[in-house]
Design a protein around this motif. Structure first.
Motif, PDB file in Angstrom:
ATOM      1  N   ARG A  64      17.224  -8.741 149.588  1.00  0.00           N
ATOM      2  CA  ARG A  64      15.945  -8.301 149.010  1.00  0.00           C
ATOM      3  C   ARG A  64      14.886  -9.393 149.112  1.00  0.00           C
ATOM      4  N   PHE A  65      15.294 -10.645 149.015  1.00  0.00           N
ATOM      5  CA  PHE A  65      14.346 -11.748 149.059  1.00  0.00           C
ATOM      6  C   PHE A  65      14.308 -12.449 150.415  1.00  0.00           C
ATOM      7  N   SER A  66      14.822 -11.784 151.436  1.00  0.00           N
ATOM      8  CA  SER A  66      14.788 -12.294 152.821  1.00  0.00           C
ATOM      9  C   SER A  66      15.470 -13.648 152.970  1.00  0.00           C
ATOM     10  N   MET A  67      16.545 -13.846 152.213  1.00  0.00           N
ATOM     11  CA  MET A  67      17.334 -15.064 152.327  1.00  0.00           C
ATOM     12  C   MET A  67      18.526 -14.799 153.239  1.00  0.00           C
ATOM     13  N   TYR A 122      11.253 -17.961 149.088  1.00  0.00           N
ATOM     14  CA  TYR A 122      12.677 -17.811 149.350  1.00  0.00           C
ATOM     15  C   TYR A 122      12.979 -17.366 150.776  1.00  0.00           C
ATOM     16  N   ASP A 123      11.979 -16.957 151.521  1.00  0.00           N
ATOM     17  CA  ASP A 123      12.187 -16.440 152.879  1.00  0.00           C
ATOM     18  C   ASP A 123      12.977 -17.420 153.739  1.00  0.00           C
ATOM     19  N   GLY A 124      14.040 -16.923 154.333  1.00  0.00           N
ATOM     20  CA  GLY A 124      14.825 -17.720 155.270  1.00  0.00           C
ATOM     21  C   GLY A 124      15.739 -18.763 154.652  1.00  0.00           C
ATOM     22  N   LYS A 125      15.764 -18.878 153.336  1.00  0.00           N
ATOM     23  CA  LYS A 125      16.643 -19.865 152.693  1.00  0.00           C
ATOM     24  C   LYS A 125      18.103 -19.447 152.830  1.00  0.00           C
ATOM     25  N   ASN A 126      18.964 -20.395 153.049  1.00  0.00           N
ATOM     26  CA  ASN A 126      20.405 -20.146 153.118  1.00  0.00           C
ATOM     27  C   ASN A 126      20.989 -20.140 151.713  1.00  0.00           C
ATOM     28  N   VAL A 127      21.875 -19.192 151.445  1.00  0.00           N
ATOM     29  CA  VAL A 127      22.501 -19.088 150.127  1.00  0.00           C
ATOM     30  C   VAL A 127      24.014 -19.000 150.293  1.00  0.00           C
ATOM     31  N   LYS A 128      24.720 -19.883 149.596  1.00  0.00           N
ATOM     32  CA  LYS A 128      26.182 -19.837 149.493  1.00  0.00           C
ATOM     33  C   LYS A 128      26.530 -19.715 148.018  1.00  0.00           C
ATOM     34  N   ILE A 129      27.634 -19.056 147.747  1.00  0.00           N
ATOM     35  CA  ILE A 129      28.066 -18.849 146.378  1.00  0.00           C
ATOM     36  C   ILE A 129      29.355 -19.625 146.143  1.00  0.00           C
ATOM     37  N   ILE A 130      29.421 -20.307 145.016  1.00  0.00           N
ATOM     38  CA  ILE A 130      30.655 -20.955 144.592  1.00  0.00           C
ATOM     39  C   ILE A 130      31.222 -20.115 143.450  1.00  0.00           C
ATOM     40  N   VAL A 131      32.407 -19.584 143.650  1.00  0.00           N
ATOM     41  CA  VAL A 131      33.081 -18.796 142.618  1.00  0.00           C
ATOM     42  C   VAL A 131      34.257 -19.624 142.126  1.00  0.00           C
ATOM     43  N   GLN A 132      34.288 -19.880 140.821  1.00  0.00           N
ATOM     44  CA  GLN A 132      35.303 -20.753 140.250  1.00  0.00           C
ATOM     45  C   GLN A 132      36.022 -20.003 139.141  1.00  0.00           C
ATOM     46  N   MET A 191      22.639 -23.140 146.779  1.00  0.00           N
ATOM     47  CA  MET A 191      23.947 -22.927 146.206  1.00  0.00           C
ATOM     48  C   MET A 191      23.779 -22.259 144.855  1.00  0.00           C
ATOM     49  N   ILE A 192      24.579 -21.237 144.664  1.00  0.00           N
ATOM     50  CA  ILE A 192      24.647 -20.550 143.380  1.00  0.00           C
ATOM     51  C   ILE A 192      26.102 -20.597 142.948  1.00  0.00           C
ATOM     52  N   GLY A 193      26.346 -21.010 141.727  1.00  0.00           N
ATOM     53  CA  GLY A 193      27.715 -21.102 141.240  1.00  0.00           C
ATOM     54  C   GLY A 193      27.908 -20.255 140.001  1.00  0.00           C
ATOM     55  N   THR A 194      29.115 -19.723 139.872  1.00  0.00           N
ATOM     56  CA  THR A 194      29.457 -18.976 138.665  1.00  0.00           C
ATOM     57  C   THR A 194      30.959 -19.015 138.433  1.00  0.00           C
ATOM     58  N   PRO A 195      31.364 -19.192 137.202  1.00  0.00           N
ATOM     59  CA  PRO A 195      32.772 -18.975 136.910  1.00  0.00           C
ATOM     60  C   PRO A 195      33.020 -17.469 136.823  1.00  0.00           C
ATOM     61  N   VAL A 235      27.024  -8.195 145.020  1.00  0.00           N
ATOM     62  CA  VAL A 235      25.760  -8.249 144.281  1.00  0.00           C
ATOM     63  C   VAL A 235      24.841  -9.312 144.874  1.00  0.00           C
ATOM     64  N   LEU A 236      25.385 -10.510 145.104  1.00  0.00           N
ATOM     65  CA  LEU A 236      24.564 -11.598 145.633  1.00  0.00           C
ATOM     66  C   LEU A 236      24.099 -11.321 147.056  1.00  0.00           C
ATOM     67  N   GLU A 237      24.917 -10.651 147.831  1.00  0.00           N
ATOM     68  CA  GLU A 237      24.529 -10.308 149.203  1.00  0.00           C
ATOM     69  C   GLU A 237      23.294  -9.399 149.203  1.00  0.00           C
TER      70      GLU A 237
END
Length: 71
Positions: free
Chosen positions: A61-64, A29-39, A1-5, A54-56
Motif C-alpha cells: 500500500r505504501f509502495s515499499m 516510504y516509496d521504494g524503502k526495503n522492509v524486513k520483518i523480525i519475528v521473535q 526493519m520491523i520487529g514483533t514478538p 499483513v505486513l506484505e
C-alpha cells in the motif's frame, strides 16, 4: 526493519496500532526495503505466515519493497 514478538499467535497490539495509524499514503516510504523480525520461544509457520501476510499488504500500500521475514 520491523520487529514483533509473537503474542497470542499474532503480532503485538502495538504493531497493529502502528499499522492502523498509517492511513494516508506518504511518499517518503516509496521504494524503502522492509524486513520483518519475528521473535518468540517457538513461533509456528502459521503464525509467521499470518504476520507476514499483513505486513506484505501494508508495505504494498505504501509502495515499499517487502523483503520477507527473519526468524
Amino acid at each position: 526493519m520491523i520487529g514483533t514478538p509473537v503474542y497470542w499467535s499474532d503480532m503485538t497490539g502495538l504493531l497493529k496500532t502502528f499499522i492502523d495509524r498509517h492511513e494516508t499514503v506518504d511518499t517518503r516510504y516509496d521504494g524503502k526495503n522492509v524486513k520483518i523480525i519475528v521473535q518468540g520461544s517457538s513461533p509456528t509457520e502459521g503464525e509467521i505466515a499470518a504476520i507476514s501476510h499483513v505486513l506484505e499488504h501494508w508495505t504494498e500500500r505504501f509502495s515499499m519493497e517487502y523483503k520477507g521475514v527473519i526468524k
